[in-house]
Design a protein around this motif. Sequence first.
Motif, short mmCIF file in Angstrom:
data_model
loop_
_atom_site.label_atom_id
_atom_site.label_comp_id
_atom_site.label_asym_id
_atom_site.label_seq_id
_atom_site.Cartn_x
_atom_site.Cartn_y
_atom_site.Cartn_z
N ARG A 66 1.06 -1.19 -0.33
CA ARG A 66 -0.28 0.29 -0.09
C ARG A 66 0.40 1.43 -0.15
N SER A 67 0.53 1.79 -1.18
CA SER A 67 1.56 3.38 -0.83
C SER A 67 0.87 4.05 -1.68
N PRO A 68 0.00 5.45 -1.32
CA PRO A 68 0.97 5.75 -0.20
C PRO A 68 0.34 5.11 1.01
N SER A 69 0.51 4.83 2.65
CA SER A 69 0.10 4.03 3.67
C SER A 69 -0.45 5.20 4.52
N ASN A 70 -1.10 6.66 4.55
CA ASN A 70 -1.17 7.54 5.42
C ASN A 70 -0.31 7.49 6.61
N TYR A 71 1.14 6.83 6.13
CA TYR A 71 2.07 6.54 7.59
C TYR A 71 1.41 6.08 8.29
N ALA A 72 1.16 4.17 8.42
CA ALA A 72 0.09 4.05 9.05
C ALA A 72 2.11 3.55 10.14
N ASN A 73 1.59 2.98 11.38
CA ASN A 73 2.10 2.34 12.22
C ASN A 73 2.08 1.11 12.46
N GLY A 74 1.63 1.29 13.95
CA GLY A 74 0.97 -0.75 14.68
C GLY A 74 0.18 -1.55 13.72
N GLN A 75 0.31 -2.57 12.84
CA GLN A 75 -0.33 -3.21 13.29
C GLN A 75 -1.21 -4.41 13.32
N ALA A 76 -2.81 -4.69 12.81
CA ALA A 76 -2.86 -6.04 13.82
C ALA A 76 -4.17 -7.28 13.13
N ARG A 77 -4.94 -8.38 13.67
CA ARG A 77 -5.35 -8.18 12.92
C ARG A 77 -7.30 -8.83 13.84
N ASP A 78 -7.95 -8.94 13.58
CA ASP A 78 -8.92 -8.68 14.78
C ASP A 78 -9.56 -10.10 14.78
N ARG A 79 -10.78 -10.41 15.60
CA ARG A 79 -10.87 -11.44 14.92
C ARG A 79 -11.22 -11.68 13.85
N GLN A 80 -12.24 -11.64 12.74
CA GLN A 80 -12.59 -11.76 11.12
C GLN A 80 -11.19 -11.99 10.15
N GLY A 81 -9.86 -11.55 10.83
CA GLY A 81 -9.30 -11.83 10.20
C GLY A 81 -8.84 -10.59 9.47
N ARG A 82 -9.53 -8.98 9.70
CA ARG A 82 -9.45 -8.07 8.98
C ARG A 82 -8.54 -7.49 9.54
N LEU A 83 -7.53 -6.80 9.00
CA LEU A 83 -6.22 -5.65 9.67
C LEU A 83 -6.91 -4.65 10.09
N VAL A 84 -6.54 -3.75 11.41
CA VAL A 84 -6.09 -3.12 11.96
C VAL A 84 -5.04 -2.37 12.12
N ALA A 85 -4.82 -0.67 11.47
CA ALA A 85 -3.64 0.06 11.90
C ALA A 85 -3.66 1.53 12.40
#
Length: 304
Positions: A66-85
């Motif tokens: 992904r570019s630009p990422s909006n200067y994303a930093n930390g990331q994780a998966r939620d219980r449905q497998g979606r990316l939260v950032a």
Amino acid sequence: MDGFDIRDPRFAGFILGNAPLEEIASGFRWIEGPVWMGDWNCLLFQDLPRNRTMRWSESEGLSVWRSPSNYANGQARDRQGRLVACSHRGRCVTRTEHAGSVTILADRHAGRRLNAPNDIVVKSDGSIWFTDPLYGILTDYEGGRQVSEQRPAVYRLDPDRRELSVVADDFDGPNGLAFSPDERLLYIAETGDQTKPNPKQYLRVFEVAADGRSLTGGEIFHKVEPGYSDGFRVDEDGNLWSSAGDGVHCISPEGELLGKILVPHTVSNLAFGDHDTCRLFIGGSHTLYAIFLNRRAAGSPAAG
């Protein structure tokens, strides 16, 4: 053993004699936010100052996800497998839906904008916990210089109700965070006000209330030296694997330094992944490293 600093015999059992530290990609400015995508069989991580999210897999190598990422930093998966950032530039927490669209989950508290959400973790009940220091809005290098509207804090977000609450606000610079395997404890890194000559820098430990919605305690758990704890992860037995100035430090649940994986560059963050989550991916400044261990990650969403 070359490449390791063994302080406790337990740490020797975590190391595999035929699995050295590997350099798997380089040429970045500062690596952050690694997360293993189990169903995609790849690692996503941030080349933060370049404003892009990278993808690495054993079979396909390196690419820009992904570019630009909006200067994303930390990331994780939620219980449905979606990316939260966490987004520095957007001053918000986002979720990437399965179809690819991006939803803003939180960008304000009490009517004021968040600072620059930094690191994030998802609890087994689906709640999202994240830190919100000032780092991403202090300079233009990792987000963009902007005015802070509230003090640094740690938040709990109910993504279904969009309810955001402060769980700790006695930090100068809350950073990485992770739950113990039973989720009764939450570890949070204090990396301090880095505009000051001697910022507070140590790991703290909090007890999670029985209802899973608040914290008590906050004692100093361990002080990483040299450097400080930025990002860290917890393994199946509750050991913490923390970034440090000389590599990765392994810390027991009692707060004792068990040993170190020595890395040529300052480590910012790390994540368990690959098959059986027994491979540790390490962001070493501008280089991505990995090492197989006789350890597995603490429990995580099935999709992750």
